[in-house]
Scaffold this motif. Sequence first.
Motif, PDB file in Angstrom:
ATOM      1  N   ALA A  34      33.413  40.408  26.638  1.00 22.11           N
ATOM      2  CA  ALA A  34      33.522  38.951  26.717  1.00 22.11           C
ATOM      3  C   ALA A  34      33.523  38.313  25.334  1.00 22.11           C
ATOM      4  CB  ALA A  34      32.381  38.384  27.559  1.00 22.11           C
ATOM      5  N   VAL A  35      32.636  38.786  24.469  1.00 21.77           N
ATOM      6  CA  VAL A  35      32.584  38.258  23.097  1.00 21.77           C
ATOM      7  C   VAL A  35      33.876  38.590  22.357  1.00 21.77           C
ATOM      8  CG1 VAL A  35      31.422  38.502  20.862  1.00 21.77           C
ATOM      9  CG2 VAL A  35      30.071  38.273  22.947  1.00 21.77           C
ATOM     10  N   LEU A  36      34.356  39.817  22.498  1.00 21.43           N
ATOM     11  CA  LEU A  36      35.598  40.218  21.828  1.00 21.43           C
ATOM     12  C   LEU A  36      36.780  39.389  22.330  1.00 21.43           C
ATOM     13  CD1 LEU A  36      36.840  42.189  19.811  1.00 21.43           C
ATOM     14  CD2 LEU A  36      37.163  43.784  21.710  1.00 21.43           C
ATOM     15  N   TYR A  37      36.830  39.134  23.629  1.00 18.70           N
ATOM     16  CA  TYR A  37      37.898  38.309  24.200  1.00 18.70           C
ATOM     17  C   TYR A  37      37.866  36.900  23.620  1.00 18.70           C
ATOM     18  CZ  TYR A  37      40.653  35.689  27.572  1.00 18.70           C
ATOM     19  OH  TYR A  37      41.573  34.864  28.158  1.00 18.70           O
ATOM     20  N   LYS A  38      36.674  36.332  23.536  1.00 20.67           N
ATOM     21  CA  LYS A  38      36.541  34.975  22.986  1.00 20.67           C
ATOM     22  C   LYS A  38      36.974  34.933  21.520  1.00 20.67           C
ATOM     23  CE  LYS A  38      34.959  32.243  26.169  1.00 20.67           C
ATOM     24  NZ  LYS A  38      35.691  31.058  26.571  1.00 20.67           N
ATOM     25  N   VAL A  39      36.618  35.945  20.761  1.00 22.77           N
ATOM     26  CA  VAL A  39      36.995  35.980  19.340  1.00 22.77           C
ATOM     27  C   VAL A  39      38.508  36.108  19.191  1.00 22.77           C
ATOM     28  CG1 VAL A  39      36.850  37.378  17.236  1.00 22.77           C
ATOM     29  CG2 VAL A  39      34.775  36.849  18.518  1.00 22.77           C
ATOM     30  N   VAL A  40      39.105  37.028  19.941  1.00 19.30           N
ATOM     31  CA  VAL A  40      40.541  37.274  19.803  1.00 19.30           C
ATOM     32  C   VAL A  40      41.361  36.089  20.288  1.00 19.30           C
ATOM     33  CG1 VAL A  40      42.427  38.755  20.633  1.00 19.30           C
ATOM     34  CG2 VAL A  40      40.297  39.771  19.861  1.00 19.30           C
ATOM     35  N   THR A  41      40.881  35.370  21.293  1.00 16.58           N
ATOM     36  CA  THR A  41      41.649  34.229  21.812  1.00 16.58           C
ATOM     37  C   THR A  41      41.295  32.911  21.132  1.00 16.58           C
ATOM     38  OG1 THR A  41      40.051  33.932  23.605  1.00 16.58           O
ATOM     39  CG2 THR A  41      41.999  35.288  24.085  1.00 16.58           C
ATOM     40  N   SER A  42      40.421  32.948  20.140  1.00 16.08           N
ATOM     41  CA  SER A  42      40.098  31.718  19.421  1.00 16.08           C
ATOM     42  C   SER A  42      41.305  31.276  18.590  1.00 16.08           C
ATOM     43  CB  SER A  42      38.887  31.924  18.514  1.00 16.08           C
ATOM     44  OG  SER A  42      39.213  32.768  17.435  1.00 16.08           O
ATOM     45  N   GLY A  43      41.326  30.020  18.232  1.00 19.35           N
ATOM     46  CA  GLY A  43      42.464  29.465  17.504  1.00 19.35           C
ATOM     47  C   GLY A  43      42.722  30.134  16.166  1.00 19.35           C
ATOM     48  N   ALA A  44      41.676  30.356  15.395  1.00 19.85           N
ATOM     49  CA  ALA A  44      41.846  30.932  14.063  1.00 19.85           C
ATOM     50  C   ALA A  44      42.382  32.358  14.131  1.00 19.85           C
ATOM     51  CB  ALA A  44      40.519  30.914  13.313  1.00 19.85           C
ATOM     52  N   VAL A  45      41.804  33.168  14.987  1.00 21.20           N
ATOM     53  CA  VAL A  45      42.240  34.565  15.095  1.00 21.20           C
ATOM     54  C   VAL A  45      43.632  34.635  15.711  1.00 21.20           C
ATOM     55  CG1 VAL A  45      41.728  36.799  16.148  1.00 21.20           C
ATOM     56  CG2 VAL A  45      39.883  35.434  15.190  1.00 21.20           C
ATOM     57  N   SER A  46      43.881  33.827  16.721  1.00 18.95           N
ATOM     58  CA  SER A  46      45.193  33.806  17.359  1.00 18.95           C
ATOM     59  C   SER A  46      46.274  33.414  16.352  1.00 18.95           C
ATOM     60  CB  SER A  46      45.189  32.830  18.530  1.00 18.95           C
ATOM     61  OG  SER A  46      46.438  32.812  19.158  1.00 18.95           O
ATOM     62  N   GLY A  47      45.995  32.405  15.555  1.00 16.53           N
ATOM     63  CA  GLY A  47      46.944  31.987  14.519  1.00 16.53           C
ATOM     64  C   GLY A  47      47.176  33.069  13.484  1.00 16.53           C
ATOM     65  N   ALA A  48      46.109  33.753  13.082  1.00 15.19           N
ATOM     66  CA  ALA A  48      46.246  34.825  12.104  1.00 15.19           C
ATOM     67  C   ALA A  48      47.066  35.983  12.667  1.00 15.19           C
ATOM     68  CB  ALA A  48      44.870  35.328  11.668  1.00 15.19           C
ATOM     69  N   LEU A  49      46.818  36.341  13.922  1.00 13.32           N
ATOM     70  CA  LEU A  49      47.589  37.418  14.546  1.00 13.32           C
ATOM     71  C   LEU A  49      49.066  37.044  14.661  1.00 13.32           C
ATOM     72  CD1 LEU A  49      45.187  38.624  17.369  1.00 13.32           C
ATOM     73  CD2 LEU A  49      45.839  39.871  15.316  1.00 13.32           C
ATOM     74  N   GLN A  50      49.344  35.801  15.046  1.00 12.78           N
ATOM     75  CA  GLN A  50      50.727  35.351  15.142  1.00 12.78           C
ATOM     76  C   GLN A  50      51.401  35.368  13.779  1.00 12.78           C
ATOM     77  OE1 GLN A  50      50.687  31.553  17.098  1.00 12.78           O
ATOM     78  NE2 GLN A  50      50.252  32.454  19.113  1.00 12.78           N
ATOM     79  N   SER A  51      50.668  35.008  12.753  1.00 15.16           N
ATOM     80  CA  SER A  51      51.210  35.025  11.400  1.00 15.16           C
ATOM     81  C   SER A  51      51.549  36.440  10.960  1.00 15.16           C
ATOM     82  CB  SER A  51      50.201  34.397  10.428  1.00 15.16           C
ATOM     83  OG  SER A  51      50.634  34.528   9.105  1.00 15.16           O
ATOM     84  N   VAL A  52      50.647  37.367  11.218  1.00 20.75           N
ATOM     85  CA  VAL A  52      50.880  38.767  10.833  1.00 20.75           C
ATOM     86  C   VAL A  52      52.079  39.327  11.581  1.00 20.75           C
ATOM     87  CG1 VAL A  52      49.916  41.099  10.993  1.00 20.75           C
ATOM     88  CG2 VAL A  52      48.510  39.224  10.148  1.00 20.75           C
ATOM     89  N   ILE A  53      52.152  39.056  12.883  1.00 20.56           N
ATOM     90  CA  ILE A  53      53.275  39.553  13.677  1.00 20.56           C
ATOM     91  C   ILE A  53      54.583  38.915  13.227  1.00 20.56           C
ATOM     92  CG2 ILE A  53      54.276  39.596  16.008  1.00 20.56           C
ATOM     93  CD1 ILE A  53      51.362  39.892  17.034  1.00 20.56           C
ATOM     94  N   GLY A  54      54.543  37.604  12.950  1.00 13.87           N
ATOM     95  CA  GLY A  54      55.731  36.906  12.470  1.00 13.87           C
ATOM     96  C   GLY A  54      56.237  37.474  11.148  1.00 13.87           C
ATOM     97  N   LYS A  55      55.324  37.735  10.216  1.00  8.08           N
ATOM     98  CA  LYS A  55      55.712  38.317   8.927  1.00  8.08           C
ATOM     99  C   LYS A  55      56.291  39.717   9.105  1.00  8.08           C
ATOM    100  CE  LYS A  55      52.421  35.742   6.124  1.00  8.08           C
ATOM    101  NZ  LYS A  55      51.193  35.821   5.310  1.00  8.08           N
ATOM    102  N   ALA A  56      55.709  40.476  10.021  1.00  7.91           N
ATOM    103  CA  ALA A  56      56.207  41.839  10.255  1.00  7.91           C
ATOM    104  C   ALA A  56      57.609  41.812  10.856  1.00  7.91           C
ATOM    105  CB  ALA A  56      55.248  42.585  11.173  1.00  7.91           C
ATOM    106  N   LEU A  57      57.853  40.876  11.762  1.00  2.07           N
ATOM    107  CA  LEU A  57      59.183  40.804  12.388  1.00  2.07           C
ATOM    108  C   LEU A  57      60.244  40.243  11.452  1.00  2.07           C
ATOM    109  CD1 LEU A  57      58.192  39.582  15.970  1.00  2.07           C
ATOM    110  CD2 LEU A  57      58.879  41.876  15.276  1.00  2.07           C
TER     111      LEU A  57
END
Length: 61
Positions: A34-57
Amino acid sequence: MRKSSTRRDLMRRDSGMTTSEYAMGTIAACAFAAVLYKVVTSGAVSGALQSVIGKALNAQF
């Protein structure tokens, strides 16, 4: 030196977790998930993951 264990010695050995230990382990695993889910779906982490994926693509080879 003894050649074989007595029945009483065999029964005293710890052969695994008890039901309460399984229950506590399950509760801890669910809480961690539950804690891991909340962290991964938070705005900051979600934005960072999208940024990393966007840069990779968009990487130039």
